[in-house]
Structures are given as C-alpha cells and as structure tokens.
Design an enzyme around this catalytic site. Structure first.
Site, mmCIF file in Angstrom:
data_model
loop_
_atom_site.group_PDB
_atom_site.id
_atom_site.type_symbol
_atom_site.label_atom_id
_atom_site.label_comp_id
_atom_site.label_asym_id
_atom_site.label_seq_id
_atom_site.Cartn_x
_atom_site.Cartn_y
_atom_site.Cartn_z
ATOM 1 N N ASP A 62 -6.005 -9.289 -12.426
ATOM 2 C CA ASP A 62 -5.142 -8.142 -12.685
ATOM 3 C C ASP A 62 -3.943 -8.613 -13.504
ATOM 4 O O ASP A 62 -3.499 -9.758 -13.374
ATOM 5 C CB ASP A 62 -4.663 -7.524 -11.366
ATOM 6 C CG ASP A 62 -3.809 -6.281 -11.601
ATOM 7 O OD1 ASP A 62 -4.360 -5.242 -11.985
ATOM 8 O OD2 ASP A 62 -2.570 -6.371 -11.417
ATOM 9 N N GLU A 64 0.059 -7.566 -14.793
ATOM 10 C CA GLU A 64 1.243 -6.709 -14.797
ATOM 11 C C GLU A 64 1.827 -6.780 -16.199
ATOM 12 O O GLU A 64 1.913 -7.863 -16.785
ATOM 13 C CB GLU A 64 2.267 -7.155 -13.759
ATOM 14 C CG GLU A 64 1.789 -7.017 -12.321
ATOM 15 C CD GLU A 64 1.379 -5.609 -11.935
ATOM 16 O OE1 GLU A 64 2.014 -4.650 -12.431
ATOM 17 O OE2 GLU A 64 0.416 -5.464 -11.159
ATOM 18 N N HIS A 203 1.166 -3.279 -7.423
ATOM 19 C CA HIS A 203 1.834 -3.677 -8.661
ATOM 20 C C HIS A 203 2.336 -5.119 -8.575
ATOM 21 O O HIS A 203 3.371 -5.476 -9.156
ATOM 22 C CB HIS A 203 2.954 -2.704 -9.027
ATOM 23 C CG HIS A 203 2.462 -1.298 -9.208
ATOM 24 N ND1 HIS A 203 1.560 -0.938 -10.189
ATOM 25 C CD2 HIS A 203 2.702 -0.173 -8.483
ATOM 26 C CE1 HIS A 203 1.288 0.350 -10.082
ATOM 27 N NE2 HIS A 203 1.955 0.835 -9.055
ATOM 28 N N ASP A 208 -3.089 -7.111 -6.164
ATOM 29 C CA ASP A 208 -4.047 -6.150 -6.714
ATOM 30 C C ASP A 208 -5.397 -6.815 -6.967
ATOM 31 O O ASP A 208 -6.449 -6.187 -6.774
ATOM 32 C CB ASP A 208 -3.500 -5.546 -8.011
ATOM 33 C CG ASP A 208 -2.381 -4.544 -7.764
ATOM 34 O OD1 ASP A 208 -2.112 -4.232 -6.585
ATOM 35 O OD2 ASP A 208 -1.781 -4.069 -8.744
#
Length: 240
Positions: A62, A64, A203, A208
């Site tokens: 994942d 950000e 987040h 995640d």
C-alpha cells in the site's frame, strides 16, 4: 484545495519545472545510476504466473501519497508491504518506509495519515525506497487494493525520476472482489468489516497492507470455486 483545472495549470506552468530542478542533484548520484542499471537489466520471474494461486508468493503493498494524481506532481510519502505465501498464515516479513517528498506536504495530508513533518524529513529518498521495495518484493506477485492506482503511481514516479519503467506481475485485489462478491460494497473498509478482519488504524501504509493481506487470503480461499487455478488465470479473469 484548488479546483482541478487550476491545479493543472499551476503544475504545468510552475511546479513541473521546479520539481525537475529539484530532482537534478539526485540524478547525478551513484545511487541513481545503480538503480537505473538494475531496472534496465531486471527480468521478472514469469514462472510465477504458472503457479497455483493458492500457493504462490505475494507481496501485498500500500502507498500513502500526497494526492491522487501523480501526473500533477503528487508524491509517495510512505510504502508498506507484507509477504504471504498463498493461503498460509500472514508472514511476519514486513516492510515500511517513509519517503521524503520533493515538495512540501499539506497539513491535511499529515492529519489524514498521522505522519509528522519529522517523519518525512527523516524518510528515505524515492530512489532508496523503491530500491528497497524491489528487493523486498523480489520473486513475488504484487497485490494492491486497488492495484490500478498503486501500480500507476509507482510507474509515474519512475518516469518522473527518468528511470526505466518497472512492470512486475501484479493482481488488483479490488477487481477480484468486484468479480467474486458483486453484492458487497467493494471499498476496503466495507470488505474488512464483512470478513471480520481486525480493524487497524487506516491510512497507514503498513496497516492497510496487513488488512489487505488478510482480505486477500479470504479471496484465495474462495477463488477455487470460480475455476481459477493459477495466478495467470486470475489476471486473465480480471481483464476479461
């Protein structure tokens, strides 16, 4: 936040050139040239595509980011990943790095992700982070939720850094969810709740990735009933 049309104009006429200027010192480093060479000669293991999907090695990851549009200069500020082996238990082999951005990060992004400016200032460069992520995910299939976003973001950043585009084999877990569970809401939060997965703080790239890995293992447990046997079958099914 500016309207999208003004943000486009701002990037094209000002920020794009400023970004390119700020990148120049990095493009003359040994680290840049080593990563460029590594990407140029890299060959991904095509045998992974033939493996039984319930036994294949996966890296669930994942990102950000500072926004949703890498074409407008939005950047990666954190990468989180976890490796699993098919339907076996979630591995303890985990990866998490903050990525130091070129441009200042808006306070709303920090509020959303829980990061601090100190976290980002002490983070790795994109060159370092991508090199480390490549090593971590070597000889696995990449999985993201949705991969259409995360893979595009990585590849756009490589292009911006004037590096060869990397195209490792990948699976979009969100597209599998849409195929397999058409009556479910396909947002990650909804699927986490539906399968009773422990809710971690959202987040946060590693959190995640961990939750997506648990969801993906539920997918793998159910996918055989759809006639999907190999990784290649799953990729073809998604694209059909």
């Amino acid at each position: 936040m500016l309207p999208i049309d003004l943000e486009i104009l701002k990037y094209i006429f000002f920020e794009k050139h400023m970004y390119a200027f700020k990148l120049r010192p990095y493009l003359n480093t040994n680290q840049y040239h080593e990563l460029y060479k590594k990407l140029s000669i890299q060959e991904h293991n095509e045998d992974l595509l033939k493996m039984p999907i319930q036994a294949a090695p996966f890296t669930i990851f994942d990102l950000e980011t500072t926004g949703l549009l890498p074409e407008l200069g939005h950047e990666i500020i954190s990468i989180g990943a976890i490796r699993i082996q098919g339907t076996s238990h979630v591995s303890y082999k985990r990866f998490h790095q903050y990525v130091r951005p070129i441009r200042p990060v808006h306070q709303r992004t920090l509020n959303l992700t829980g990061m601090t400016r100190k976290d980002l200032q002490g983070g790795h460069t994109f060159l370092e982070a991508y090199d480390d992520f490549m090593e971590f995910s070597k000889d696995t299939i990449l999985v993201a939720y949705p991969a259409a976003f995360d893979m595009k973001f990585l590849q756009t950043l490589l292009k911006r850094w004037k590096l060869p585009i990397d195209t490792p084999p990948s699976i979009d877990a969100q597209k599998l969810v849409k195929k397999m569970y058409p009556n479910h809401k396909y947002q990650l939060d909804s699927m986490i709740a539906s399968f009773g997965i422990t809710q971690l703080e959202r987040h946060h790239a590693l959190n995640d990735a961990i939750m997506t890995a648990e969801l993906f293992q539920h997918i793998l447990n159910d996918i055989d009933s759809y006639g999907i046997k190999t990784v290649e079958d799953a990729i073809g099914w998604i694209q059909s």
